[in-house]
Design an enzyme around this catalytic site. Sequence first.
Site, mmCIF file in Angstrom:
data_model
loop_
_atom_site.group_PDB
_atom_site.id
_atom_site.type_symbol
_atom_site.label_atom_id
_atom_site.label_comp_id
_atom_site.label_asym_id
_atom_site.label_seq_id
_atom_site.Cartn_x
_atom_site.Cartn_y
_atom_site.Cartn_z
ATOM 1 N N VAL A 115 0.874 -1.179 0.000
ATOM 2 C CA VAL A 115 0.000 0.000 0.000
ATOM 3 C C VAL A 115 0.912 1.231 0.000
ATOM 4 O O VAL A 115 2.087 1.139 0.403
ATOM 5 C CB VAL A 115 -0.897 -0.023 1.268
ATOM 6 C CG1 VAL A 115 -0.088 -0.078 2.552
ATOM 7 C CG2 VAL A 115 -1.891 1.126 1.300
ATOM 8 N N VAL A 264 7.381 -3.730 -10.175
ATOM 9 C CA VAL A 264 8.629 -3.799 -10.924
ATOM 10 C C VAL A 264 9.006 -5.274 -11.014
ATOM 11 O O VAL A 264 9.090 -5.965 -9.994
ATOM 12 C CB VAL A 264 9.730 -2.973 -10.243
ATOM 13 C CG1 VAL A 264 11.081 -3.255 -10.877
ATOM 14 C CG2 VAL A 264 9.385 -1.488 -10.331
ATOM 15 N N HIS A 541 10.254 -7.182 11.594
ATOM 16 C CA HIS A 541 11.344 -6.235 11.376
ATOM 17 C C HIS A 541 12.435 -6.812 10.470
ATOM 18 O O HIS A 541 13.610 -6.721 10.809
ATOM 19 C CB HIS A 541 11.996 -5.852 12.721
ATOM 20 C CG HIS A 541 11.092 -5.146 13.678
ATOM 21 N ND1 HIS A 541 11.437 -4.941 14.997
ATOM 22 C CD2 HIS A 541 9.874 -4.580 13.502
ATOM 23 C CE1 HIS A 541 10.456 -4.282 15.604
ATOM 24 N NE2 HIS A 541 9.497 -4.060 14.728
ATOM 25 N N GLY A 574 15.156 -0.637 4.585
ATOM 26 C CA GLY A 574 15.657 -1.417 5.719
ATOM 27 C C GLY A 574 16.655 -2.486 5.344
ATOM 28 O O GLY A 574 17.364 -3.000 6.222
ATOM 29 N N HIS A 584 12.774 -0.955 17.536
ATOM 30 C CA HIS A 584 11.903 -1.021 16.356
ATOM 31 C C HIS A 584 12.502 -0.125 15.268
ATOM 32 O O HIS A 584 12.911 1.001 15.548
ATOM 33 C CB HIS A 584 10.497 -0.559 16.720
ATOM 34 C CG HIS A 584 9.906 -1.343 17.846
ATOM 35 N ND1 HIS A 584 8.835 -2.172 17.698
ATOM 36 C CD2 HIS A 584 10.286 -1.430 19.145
ATOM 37 C CE1 HIS A 584 8.559 -2.738 18.869
ATOM 38 N NE2 HIS A 584 9.422 -2.308 19.765
ATOM 39 N N PRO A 585 12.509 -0.592 14.022
ATOM 40 C CA PRO A 585 13.379 0.047 13.036
ATOM 41 C C PRO A 585 12.835 1.248 12.273
ATOM 42 O O PRO A 585 13.612 1.948 11.622
ATOM 43 C CB PRO A 585 13.665 -1.086 12.059
ATOM 44 C CG PRO A 585 12.467 -1.953 12.125
ATOM 45 C CD PRO A 585 11.982 -1.880 13.542
ATOM 46 N N GLN A 586 11.531 1.545 12.321
ATOM 47 C CA GLN A 586 11.038 2.530 11.350
ATOM 48 C C GLN A 586 11.699 3.904 11.499
ATOM 49 O O GLN A 586 12.058 4.530 10.504
ATOM 50 C CB GLN A 586 9.516 2.635 11.353
ATOM 51 C CG GLN A 586 8.894 3.169 12.616
ATOM 52 C CD GLN A 586 7.437 3.611 12.398
ATOM 53 O OE1 GLN A 586 7.016 3.891 11.275
ATOM 54 N NE2 GLN A 586 6.674 3.683 13.469
HETATM 55 C C1 LIG Z 1 2.630 -5.557 11.084
HETATM 56 C C2 LIG Z 1 3.904 -4.784 11.270
HETATM 57 C C3 LIG Z 1 4.161 -4.172 12.496
HETATM 58 C C4 LIG Z 1 5.335 -3.430 12.673
HETATM 59 N N1 LIG Z 1 5.490 -2.686 13.799
HETATM 60 C C5 LIG Z 1 6.490 -1.773 13.866
HETATM 61 C C6 LIG Z 1 6.552 -0.818 14.913
HETATM 62 O O1 LIG Z 1 5.671 -0.756 15.776
HETATM 63 N N2 LIG Z 1 7.591 0.053 14.927
HETATM 64 C C7 LIG Z 1 8.587 0.019 13.968
HETATM 65 O O2 LIG Z 1 9.530 0.787 14.053
HETATM 66 N N3 LIG Z 1 8.537 -0.880 12.964
HETATM 67 C C8 LIG Z 1 7.502 -1.737 12.876
HETATM 68 N N4 LIG Z 1 7.417 -2.588 11.813
HETATM 69 C C9 LIG Z 1 8.519 -2.596 10.844
HETATM 70 C C10 LIG Z 1 8.573 -1.342 9.983
HETATM 71 O O3 LIG Z 1 7.277 -0.911 9.645
HETATM 72 C C11 LIG Z 1 9.399 -1.666 8.739
HETATM 73 O O4 LIG Z 1 10.658 -2.142 9.131
HETATM 74 C C12 LIG Z 1 9.593 -0.463 7.827
HETATM 75 O O5 LIG Z 1 8.375 0.195 7.605
HETATM 76 C C13 LIG Z 1 10.219 -0.925 6.528
HETATM 77 O O6 LIG Z 1 10.475 0.187 5.679
HETATM 78 P P1 LIG Z 1 11.069 -0.058 4.204
HETATM 79 O O7 LIG Z 1 11.122 1.252 3.556
HETATM 80 O O8 LIG Z 1 12.311 -0.852 4.315
HETATM 81 O O9 LIG Z 1 10.010 -1.021 3.498
HETATM 82 P P2 LIG Z 1 8.435 -0.847 3.274
HETATM 83 O O10 LIG Z 1 7.894 0.259 4.083
HETATM 84 O O11 LIG Z 1 7.823 -2.190 3.463
HETATM 85 O O12 LIG Z 1 8.304 -0.401 1.761
HETATM 86 C C14 LIG Z 1 8.545 -1.223 0.644
HETATM 87 C C15 LIG Z 1 7.547 -0.845 -0.434
HETATM 88 O O13 LIG Z 1 7.963 -1.408 -1.666
HETATM 89 C C16 LIG Z 1 6.839 -1.963 -2.316
HETATM 90 N N5 LIG Z 1 7.317 -3.014 -3.213
HETATM 91 C C17 LIG Z 1 7.877 -4.197 -2.878
HETATM 92 N N6 LIG Z 1 8.183 -4.895 -3.978
HETATM 93 C C18 LIG Z 1 7.845 -4.123 -5.038
HETATM 94 C C19 LIG Z 1 7.907 -4.306 -6.453
HETATM 95 N N7 LIG Z 1 8.378 -5.436 -7.000
HETATM 96 N N8 LIG Z 1 7.472 -3.304 -7.245
HETATM 97 C C20 LIG Z 1 6.967 -2.142 -6.708
HETATM 98 N N9 LIG Z 1 6.859 -1.946 -5.374
HETATM 99 C C21 LIG Z 1 7.300 -2.929 -4.558
HETATM 100 C C22 LIG Z 1 5.975 -2.464 -1.172
HETATM 101 O O14 LIG Z 1 4.650 -2.694 -1.565
HETATM 102 C C23 LIG Z 1 6.143 -1.359 -0.156
HETATM 103 O O15 LIG Z 1 5.207 -0.323 -0.332
HETATM 104 C C24 LIG Z 1 6.277 -3.358 11.622
HETATM 105 C C25 LIG Z 1 6.015 -3.973 10.391
HETATM 106 C C26 LIG Z 1 4.819 -4.655 10.201
HETATM 107 C C27 LIG Z 1 4.538 -5.248 8.859
#
Ligand SMILES: Cc1cc2nc3c(=O)[nH]c(=O)nc-3n(C[C@H](O)[C@H](O)[C@H](O)COP(=O)(O)OP(=O)(O)OC[C@H]3O[C@@H](n4cnc5c(N)ncnc54)[C@H](O)[C@@H]3O)c2cc1C
Length: 606
Positions: A115, A264, A541, A574, A584-586
């Site tokens: 999303v 992609v 995470h 990440g 927590h990593p966000q």
């Molecule tokens: C249920 C849950 C609870 C969590 N709770 C916490 C919390 O309380 N605190 C905290 O710090 N962290 C928490 N986390 C972890 C944290 O949210 C993540 O580590 C962080 O948001 C990851 O960021 P990112 O940019 O690496 O990836 P993401 O935010 O996952 O972004 C990756 C994006 O790329 C898109 N994508 C993937 N493959 C493709 C493709 N082939 N083509 C186009 N788009 C693609 C995905 O759809 C997504 O939108 C939680 C995660 C989840 C799922």
Amino acid sequence: MFRLVHTPAIFALFGTTLGALFTDPSQLKQTTYDFVVIGAGTAGNVVATRLTENPSVKVLVIEAGVSDTGFDSDLIRIPFLCGQTAINTPFDWNYTTVPQKALNNQVLPYYRGFVLGGSSSTNYLAWTRGSPDDYNRFANVTGDSSYAWDNILTYFKKSEHHATPEDGRNDTGEYIPSVHGFKGPVAFSVTGNLSNIDDRVLATTQELSDQFPFNQDTNSGNLLGIGWQQNSLGNGSRSSSSAAYLTPVLNTRANLDVLIQTRVTRLVTTGTSNGVPEFKSVEVAQTSTGPRFTFKANNEIILSAGAIGSPQILMLSGIGDPAELAKVGVNSTVSLPEVGKNLQDHPIVSTQWVVPDDAPTRDIYTLGEDPAAVSAGLAQWHANHTGIYANVLGNHMGFFRLPQNSSILAQFGDQSAGPGSAHYELAWVSGFMSVSQPFPTSGRYFSNINVVNSPTSRGSVVLNSSDPFTAPLIDPNFFDTDFDLQVMIEAIKAAVRFASAKVWDGYILHPYADLATALAPNATDADIVTYIRRWTGSIKHPMSTAAANGAEGKGVVGADLTVKNISGVRIVDGSVFPFIPSAHPQAGIYGVAEVASDKIKAAYHL
Ligand SMILES: Cc1cc2nc3c(=O)[nH]c(=O)nc-3n(C[C@H](O)[C@H](O)[C@H](O)COP(=O)(O)OP(=O)(O)OC[C@H]3O[C@@H](n4cnc5c(N)ncnc54)[C@H](O)[C@@H]3O)c2cc1C
Ligand SMILES: *[C@@H]1O[C@H](CO)[C@@H](O)[C@H](O)[C@H]1NC(C)=O
Ligand SMILES: *[C@@H]1O[C@H](CO)[C@@H](O)[C@H](O)[C@H]1NC(C)=O
Ligand SMILES: *[C@@H]1O[C@H](CO)[C@@H](O)[C@H](O)[C@H]1NC(C)=O
Ligand SMILES: *[C@@H]1O[C@H](CO)[C@@H](O)[C@H](O)[C@H]1NC(C)=O
Ligand SMILES: *[C@@H]1O[C@H](CO)[C@@H](O)[C@H](O)[C@H]1NC(C)=O
Ligand SMILES: *[C@@H]1O[C@H](CO)[C@@H](O)[C@H](O)[C@H]1NC(C)=O
Ligand SMILES: *[C@@H]1O[C@H](CO)[C@@H](O)[C@H](O)[C@H]1NC(C)=O
Ligand SMILES: *[C@@H]1O[C@H](CO)[C@@H](O)[C@H](O)[C@H]1NC(C)=O
Ligand SMILES: *[C@@H]1O[C@H](CO)[C@@H](O)[C@H](O)[C@H]1NC(C)=O
Ligand SMILES: *[C@@H]1O[C@H](CO)[C@@H](O)[C@H](O)[C@H]1NC(C)=O
Ligand SMILES: *[C@@H]1O[C@H](CO)[C@@H](O)[C@H](O)[C@H]1NC(C)=O
């Protein structure tokens, strides 16, 4: 356990005039941009928003998932529903792990946001940075001081702004203003709805202050101790990277296009540059057999598809371990064996106790007994974004180290990033909370979550198919090392000591279900291990599957986060953290994405 809540969907009128949000690749009027960002997730939206601050820079963001403003999107906005945002909703990838050998071969759900906002739209909102050691180690492994705590702190502040709790409480003393930002995009706040256990949690930090000291702000650079939980939440709503960064500029910047519901499928070679293959083009599709389109970046591709998506896309492009790729029929283009390796995640297990039937816990909202309370709470949220639904599940969390004389440290060594880092985390919820156990349908509960924060186990993401629409094999490899298991045992014992403080007398009655067996007077560590193997889940995470490393021949990206041995691709998400932070990593991912945005601007003199 949870009921889905359907409220009238609010559809934003995107695309009417400026046309910045697209749902089909054929709608786009141009195929060449300055930058193409893959993934409108946590990190991707930071990079896209920062780069387009310069109106002459044209950026296309490609997101596989759906809009965050359509059907069922109250599940995203309403913080108290965070426990159900990912489960069987349109907003999740629906991944599962391979059988976990240390968890009785269980297959675990492995949620990832599908999303706008990525996992920041579906997570539990906890806003924690980790320890200075975590970032100093990142700097050390990359040989780049921009990731060191003292430097990245500026970027943590740049990403956030303090928001007032929804109950209007004066939160002085519940965080330290000087270590925070007040103008950045992401809203963070401490609880806006006090719970009946808050006073007891705080009293325990007094009664057992040696073991469980109070910490006014665990994000200050002093991680250890128990503090008021900060959350990515403001004005009663989730502050995702979409709500905070992307949406406010989406319809006002003519240089920013966002294409959703489009995956992609691979990076495409565009020749060679400096003697290595250049990949400045991406191939996309909306279904496995649907038509392919390509988009090109004049400057570079930013891969922000997260710790599962980013290595998957590299491997689909032939970038990885050639022997492994051959097994699924992908021709190798570049040997980069660490792609998809080194996956780290935090294992979590809950422990619950039964409390008196008349205790005013949050169970009335989560166990399904009291639909009227749920309706009233939701109505209040819709009326003015206050009340229980404007809050997350718990109000306090704490980060802890094993004692210095611990036999675990004697046997394995410290394993954390340094003396200010946590080995484990505890957090408390007034109500039943678990990521793995079925929820009871009645009763009142006190829950403690137990997390291993400095795990040494490492797993992997490996292709199971050359089809980009088939999920990869995901293995967090929980408790591969005995160190991790021993730390979890200690976390549970610490949770029991916490719950044994005098202030809980008469409130905590007895352990719930099979926790009673693990904590029986005649029980041994083996009984605790049985409980751990049965009920551990992922806290979601995953990190480090495209790790940064400054050394020649090691890791996947260099200190500037460009992919090694190819040209034209940088990873920002990440997956580049060389080690999972001990929290927590966000918030850390936002910080690194802000650092990376400045690196990219500098590289292209923007
Ligand atoms: C249920 C849950 C609870 C969590 N709770 C916490 C919390 O309380 N605190 C905290 O710090 N962290 C928490 N986390 C972890 C944290 O949210 C993540 O580590 C962080 O948001 C990851 O960021 P990112 O940019 O690496 O990836 P993401 O935010 O996952 O972004 C990756 C994006 O790329 C898109 N994508 C993937 N493959 C493709 C493709 N082939 N083509 C186009 N788009 C693609 C995905 O759809 C997504 O939108 C939680 C995660 C989840 C799922
Ligand atoms: C995950 O499942 C839900 C329904 O349970 C569905 O709406 C969603 O599209 C699925 N996600 C993917 C990536 O297929
Ligand atoms: C990394 O840490 C080691 C050991 O503490 C130290 O010798 C080295 O100089 C550090 N390297 C960098 C680049 O900071
Ligand atoms: C909050 O409390 C602090 C200390 O008690 C006080 O200095 C401050 O003025 C208060 N803030 C508001 C907005 O009332
Ligand atoms: C892999 O390379 C071989 C030989 O060059 C070619 O015949 C085949 O079509 C390629 N496969 C894919 C999936 O590109
Ligand atoms: C919000 O609405 C609820 C009920 O709808 C009401 O009781 C409460 O006073 C309102 N709070 C504020 C701050 O307006
Ligand atoms: C906060 O939420 C209310 C709805 O309760 C809304 O009217 C208001 O515009 C929001 N404020 C901001 C700054 O988003
Ligand atoms: C917490 O939420 C409940 C339910 O919405 C509400 O009744 C209560 O007043 C709230 N407490 C505070 C301090 O806002
Ligand atoms: C560690 O020290 C504490 C007191 O400082 C003591 O109670 C405990 O038994 C010691 N543990 C071990 C394993 O030696
Ligand atoms: C991996 O692929 C095989 C063969 O296509 C399939 O049977 C299996 O279910 C897949 N595994 C997972 C975890 O999806
Ligand atoms: C502990 O005692 C209970 C009876 O009180 C018994 O059922 C159980 O088997 C004992 N467990 C062990 C590990 O001895
Ligand atoms: C990059 O390629 C060189 C030469 O082919 C190789 O020695 C090196 O190990 C590769 N780098 C990585 C990180 O795999």
